[in-house]
Design an enzyme around this catalytic site. Structure first.
Site, PDB file in Angstrom:
ATOM      1  N   TYR A   6      -5.981  10.582  -1.204  1.00 35.01           N
ATOM      2  CA  TYR A   6      -4.749   9.793  -1.146  1.00 35.01           C
ATOM      3  C   TYR A   6      -3.537  10.717  -1.215  1.00 35.01           C
ATOM      4  O   TYR A   6      -2.600  10.591  -0.426  1.00 35.01           O
ATOM      5  CB  TYR A   6      -4.742   8.768  -2.277  1.00 35.01           C
ATOM      6  CG  TYR A   6      -3.613   7.779  -2.187  1.00 35.01           C
ATOM      7  CD1 TYR A   6      -3.661   6.729  -1.265  1.00 35.01           C
ATOM      8  CD2 TYR A   6      -2.513   7.867  -3.022  1.00 35.01           C
ATOM      9  CE1 TYR A   6      -2.631   5.805  -1.179  1.00 35.01           C
ATOM     10  CE2 TYR A   6      -1.479   6.950  -2.941  1.00 35.01           C
ATOM     11  CZ  TYR A   6      -1.543   5.924  -2.019  1.00 35.01           C
ATOM     12  OH  TYR A   6      -0.519   5.012  -1.938  1.00 35.01           O
ATOM     13  N   SER A  53       4.265   7.496  -0.834  1.00 33.12           N
ATOM     14  CA  SER A  53       3.936   7.026  -2.170  1.00 33.12           C
ATOM     15  C   SER A  53       4.518   8.019  -3.163  1.00 33.12           C
ATOM     16  O   SER A  53       4.821   9.162  -2.796  1.00 33.12           O
ATOM     17  CB  SER A  53       2.407   6.966  -2.340  1.00 33.12           C
ATOM     18  OG  SER A  53       2.031   6.827  -3.688  1.00 33.12           O
TER      19      SER A  53
END
Length: 187
Positions: free
Chosen positions: A155, A142
């Site tokens: 995350y 990401s």
């Protein structure tokens, strides 16, 4: 790999989002598919869309945090398709919370999917890709694997871990000159 026609790709998280679109685009290029997702309904929808492109599509409801299940899916992929050339470790989840407010169980849940799911998928498919003589491991990180954000510590940690794991793997595979390579993608 210059062409996806008649190759076999395994895709985790294929029931929605990036995984679903990836499956459809690969099918449009003549790539046969082994698709997985924990969401059976979303997975069935993707299978129907991909099959309409005229390629062979198999599927498995799968929790990527379960190592034995991922290993069984990899073996089934080769049994069903005769080979596998690509693994897209795409399945992932998000969680917003401060470090102080986050429960250990939530942090572990996210890491088991986002990081360990990538490790399990990579290791389960690596020898199978080598046996095919041509292969590629694509691990989805990401933008948050490149830059940290508040309330995204779990995350961020998982996606930074995917990045480091994949960059090291790519170097190992380059040194082996085994016909398999690895890429980390940061959408």
């Amino acid at each position: 790999m210059h062409d996806f026609k008649n190759k076999v790709a395994a895709v985790t998280g294929a029931g929605s989002g990036i995984g679903q679109q990836l499956a459809i685009l690969l099918a449009e290029q003549g790539c046969h598919l082994s698709l997985s997702d924990i969401n059976a309904k979303g997975l069935a929808d993707t299978v129907a869309l991909a099959k309409s492109k005229g390629v062979t599509v198999t599927s498995q409801t799968l929790d990527v945090a379960n190592r034995e299940a991922v290993e069984a899916w990899a073996a089934q992929t080769v049994k069903d398709h005769g080979k596998v050339n690509l693994i897209f470790n795409n399945a992932g989840v998000a969680l917003g919370s401060s470090v102080e407010g986050m429960k250990y169980e939530d942090f572990e849940w996210l890491m088991n999917i986002n990081f360990w799911g990538v490790v399990y998928g990579t290791k389960a498919f690596l020898q199978l890709l080598k046996q095919a003589g041509e292969g590629h491991i694509i691990n989805i990180s990401s933008l948050f694997g490149l830059t940290a954000q508040p309330s995204q510590s779990a995350y961020n940690a998982s996606k930074f871990a995917v990045r480091g794991f994949t960059e090291s793997l790519r170097q190992e595979l380059d040194l082996q000159q085994c016909g398999v390579s690895a890429t980390c993608v940061h959408p």
